[in-house]
Design a protein around this motif. Structure first.
Motif, mmCIF file in Angstrom:
data_model
loop_
_atom_site.group_PDB
_atom_site.id
_atom_site.type_symbol
_atom_site.label_atom_id
_atom_site.label_comp_id
_atom_site.label_asym_id
_atom_site.label_seq_id
_atom_site.Cartn_x
_atom_site.Cartn_y
_atom_site.Cartn_z
ATOM 1 N N TRP A 200 2.262 3.012 -7.767
ATOM 2 C CA TRP A 200 2.036 2.147 -8.919
ATOM 3 C C TRP A 200 2.943 2.618 -10.060
ATOM 4 O O TRP A 200 3.692 3.584 -9.919
ATOM 5 N N GLN A 201 2.883 1.918 -11.194
ATOM 6 C CA GLN A 201 3.833 2.176 -12.286
ATOM 7 C C GLN A 201 3.778 3.602 -12.817
ATOM 8 O O GLN A 201 4.772 4.105 -13.347
ATOM 9 N N MET A 230 1.204 -2.389 -3.431
ATOM 10 C CA MET A 230 0.664 -1.637 -4.562
ATOM 11 C C MET A 230 1.553 -1.732 -5.786
ATOM 12 O O MET A 230 1.066 -1.646 -6.916
ATOM 13 N N THR A 231 2.856 -1.906 -5.593
ATOM 14 C CA THR A 231 3.712 -2.077 -6.771
ATOM 15 C C THR A 231 3.318 -3.311 -7.573
ATOM 16 O O THR A 231 3.600 -3.399 -8.770
ATOM 17 N N PHE A 234 -0.912 -3.360 -10.434
ATOM 18 C CA PHE A 234 -1.221 -3.099 -11.843
ATOM 19 C C PHE A 234 -0.044 -3.504 -12.734
ATOM 20 O O PHE A 234 0.521 -2.692 -13.442
ATOM 21 N N ASN A 263 -4.134 -4.077 -0.945
ATOM 22 C CA ASN A 263 -4.562 -3.687 -2.285
ATOM 23 C C ASN A 263 -6.075 -3.573 -2.400
ATOM 24 O O ASN A 263 -6.576 -2.870 -3.285
ATOM 25 N N HIS A 266 -7.117 0.009 -2.413
ATOM 26 C CA HIS A 266 -6.998 0.724 -3.680
ATOM 27 C C HIS A 266 -8.076 0.299 -4.671
ATOM 28 O O HIS A 266 -8.573 1.133 -5.446
#
Length: 295
Positions: A200-201, A230-231, A234, A263, A266
């Motif tokens: 993620w970020q 996942m990228t 969020f 996702n 997560h």
């Protein structure tokens, strides 16, 4: 017991250079461990600190960083040492001054991640279990991707949720979805790619030369779509990243539904770690997937 003398001594032993902390600064951003920047005036290190019982988290993180580093594709901070005393555990890494992305650096991240995903194993899983946040992540090797995702990812998180008191619709939807996973794969057995696992970020940045750098991995070998999914979870990465990745390693048809499955893992983990605010999102994702099965 103050851990800093022990940390200094271990750094000195590993690097074979004397090291006495002259500056220690608490950093922001971590939600599982405390993070610090320490320096003796010339040498600088990044330290993650937690209680002694969390040593396994740092040990597996160091193994994951080494796994990605061996690919020689994307920069990873060098691991200096993992250690503990009676009260504390720590992970000491190379300190890297992080910079914001520009278009060319985002493109490089997409290209390099695509290359990393072309590194494959013969099965799905990894040589050891590790952690997603502070939740155990089971990586027992499997020849069957759907079964791996069903048993080692979604079912595991749903059982944790039940133990944490999250029943009702979440469990009813979850059990239905587990029996319907094959609908979204149609016997698809994707290449078993080297994965960051928690992309993620907050877990990537760029160094002073605009080179991508990854950290805080939850490494295993599996469907590369899990990293890409996942990228998007969020807020998403930049368009330049996705364009470069797709140019080098296009995603397969059906990804837009499978990314919800990936996702969901997560979001269930966030439910188990951080509480009930993630429950509606998890239930909505499962309802969306089940509606697709019925359509």
């Amino acid at each position: 017991m103050d851990p800093w003398n022990d940390i200094s001594q271990q750094i000195a032993t590993i690097t074979q250079r004397k090291f006495f902390i002259k500056e220690k600064r608490l950093l922001t951003g971590g939600c599982i461990s405390q993070s610090f920047r320490i320096s003796n005036g010339t040498q600088i290190y990044f330290v993650k600190l937690n209680s002694r019982e969390n040593l396994a988290i740092f040990d597996s993180e160091a193994d994951g960083l080494n796994e990605i580093q061996q690919s020689k594709i994307i920069r990873i901070p060098n691991t200096i040492c993992v250690g503990h005393n009676a009260q504390s555990a720590w992970l000491v890494l190379e300190y890297v001054a992080l910079h914001s992305e520009i278009q060319s650096s985002a493109q490089k991240l997409g290209t390099q991640l695509a290359a990393m995903h072309r590194i494959t194993a013969k099965q799905y899983g990894w040589k050891r279990d590790n952690f997603i946040g502070s939740t155990p992540q089971i990586n027992t090797w499997s020849h069957n991707w759907i079964r791996f995702w069903q048993e080692k990812r979604l079912s595991y998180q749903l059982k944790l949720a039940a133990q944490n008191g999250y029943g009702g619709k979440l469990q009813v939807f979850g059990e239905r979805l587990l029996t319907e996973l094959e609908h979204f794969f149609q016997n698809r057995q994707p290449p078993s790619s080297l994965l960051h696992g928690d992309l993620w970020q907050g877990n990537y940045a760029f160094d002073s030369n605009n080179n991508p750098i990854l950290f805080d991995p939850a490494v295993y070998f599996g469907d590369r779509e899990t990293d890409i999914a996942m990228t998007e979870l969020f807020g998403g990465f930049s368009p330049a990243f996705y364009s470069a990745y797709q140019n080098d390693y296009p995603l397969d048809s059906g990804y837009n539904m499978r990314k919800i499955i990936y996702n969901l893992y997560h979001i269930l983990n966030h439910l188990n770690l951080f509480g009930n605010s993630y429950r509606p999102q998890a239930e909505h994702m499962m309802a969306t997937l089940l509606a697709e099965v019925r359509s």
